[in-house]
Design a protein around this motif. Sequence first.
Motif, PDB file in Angstrom:
ATOM      1  N   LEU A 136       0.828  -1.204   0.000  1.00 54.05           N
ATOM      2  CA  LEU A 136       0.000   0.000   0.000  1.00 54.05           C
ATOM      3  C   LEU A 136       0.863   1.254   0.000  1.00 54.05           C
ATOM      4  CD1 LEU A 136      -2.757  -1.063   2.564  1.00 54.05           C
ATOM      5  CD2 LEU A 136      -3.016  -0.820   0.082  1.00 54.05           C
ATOM      6  N   LEU A 137       1.956   1.200   0.759  1.00 55.36           N
ATOM      7  CA  LEU A 137       2.852   2.359   0.818  1.00 55.36           C
ATOM      8  C   LEU A 137       3.484   2.623  -0.548  1.00 55.36           C
ATOM      9  CD1 LEU A 137       4.012   4.502   2.698  1.00 55.36           C
ATOM     10  CD2 LEU A 137       5.886   2.927   3.243  1.00 55.36           C
ATOM     11  N   ARG A 138       3.806   1.558  -1.282  1.00 56.04           N
ATOM     12  CA  ARG A 138       4.347   1.743  -2.627  1.00 56.04           C
ATOM     13  C   ARG A 138       3.338   2.466  -3.520  1.00 56.04           C
ATOM     14  NH1 ARG A 138       5.467  -3.117  -3.768  1.00 56.04           N
ATOM     15  NH2 ARG A 138       3.823  -3.725  -5.234  1.00 56.04           N
ATOM     16  N   LEU A 139       2.063   2.081  -3.433  1.00 58.60           N
ATOM     17  CA  LEU A 139       1.036   2.740  -4.233  1.00 58.60           C
ATOM     18  C   LEU A 139       0.900   4.212  -3.851  1.00 58.60           C
ATOM     19  CD1 LEU A 139      -1.826   0.055  -4.249  1.00 58.60           C
ATOM     20  CD2 LEU A 139      -0.091   0.465  -6.007  1.00 58.60           C
ATOM     21  N   VAL A 140       0.862   4.463  -2.552  1.00 59.54           N
ATOM     22  CA  VAL A 140       0.693   5.835  -2.061  1.00 59.54           C
ATOM     23  C   VAL A 140       1.876   6.707  -2.463  1.00 59.54           C
ATOM     24  CG1 VAL A 140       0.638   7.251   0.027  1.00 59.54           C
ATOM     25  CG2 VAL A 140      -0.817   5.227  -0.141  1.00 59.54           C
ATOM     26  N   GLN A 141       3.090   6.196  -2.261  1.00 60.36           N
ATOM     27  CA  GLN A 141       4.252   7.031  -2.534  1.00 60.36           C
ATOM     28  C   GLN A 141       4.515   7.182  -4.032  1.00 60.36           C
ATOM     29  OE1 GLN A 141       7.639   6.252  -0.005  1.00 60.36           O
ATOM     30  NE2 GLN A 141       6.493   7.032   1.740  1.00 60.36           N
TER      31      GLN A 141
END
Length: 396
Positions: A136-141
């Motif tokens: 999820l963090l990869r998508l957000v960042q």
Amino acid sequence: MTQGIVVGVDASNLLEGGGVTHILEVLSIANPESQGVARVVVWGDVSLVDKLPARAWLDLRNPRLLRRGKWGRLRWMLFGLSREARAEGCDIIFVPGGSYFSRFRPNVVMCQNMLPFEHSESARYGYSVRRLRLWLLRLVQTYSFRRADGLIFLTDYARESVLPRLGRSAAETVTIPHGVSRTFVPVRRDFRAIDSCELNSPFKLVYVSHASPYKHHAKVIEAVADLRDRTGWHIRLDMAGPRSVPATVREIEKRIKQYDPAGQWVFFHGPLSRDDVRDALHTADLGVFASSCENMPIVLLEKMAAGLPVACSFRGPMPEVLREFGFFFDPEVPSSIASAIEIAILDLSARRRNSREASDIAERYEWSLCAESTFSFICRVAKRKAISDFPSIPYT
């Protein structure tokens, strides 16, 4: 902006670790007024805001939403930040945490975590909530970086790794490394020959790092056990750091019981205070750093600053930081780790050289330079001028 730039800093998701250290150090040493900044407004958790210094140009805010846990922080990032930034008269938003949802422009975002972008490394967490969070963090960042007006990387390795994964991005980019605390200074060392190391005075290895899968503590234990068995040398291994991942801690404890059931030469101390870490680095003979995923390896820099020669992983940005002054190995291959440590132990002249050169390199990582470069970049983006003093990589 004729009377000075107002910079907003969204520190809402900085709760611990390197991100907190970065913003505390930068705002403690910065002199942004000399670069045309009139005010810096920081929105953050009370645990961070209470640690920040009192400066004439610094305004600290702890919005109510940030006191309501992770969902409150998410609502703040989605809806509160833009409204507050306009109310404060901000000309630009700086997001050191890397996750940005607001529509406020312009903005400068910082990339501080490589784990979300290196799939093989995040896969080490297996099918777990932690791995899902990294996804999820990869998508957000990725979303945040694509929309950024300015993008700060800590190493060239990180920039060259992440930018191609963004696809289209019009952000100006720059590499601005963190500094290293001057708590870690070189000391006069005895570069001992292994023949002089006895049972009650063993050759001391120290590995300071939090316990996570990509840190490869178990491989290091296996490597040192093999080296001890093969050579008969008296070697002690001290490992210290937060017990971040329970499964990794269990694996470390399992290896300790397997290779040192009597508890004679390998020790896992858990988290230590900064003073205790400094003392451990000053009294060790050789540092070990076996991580396979880093953005800016502060722990490695601390070893270098303390003048400790280092047997080091050749993955990620480590060769960029340590240059040729390390004893490099593959962190996933115990025989490679053991070989690098053995070479370091036997070659006293190389240990002396690496200690001196690495310490000199670490001196160049200054928080004052980091702060000056950061505000210079933010101001240039705010003024929407070409960034002539910083390297940029245009993507179309």
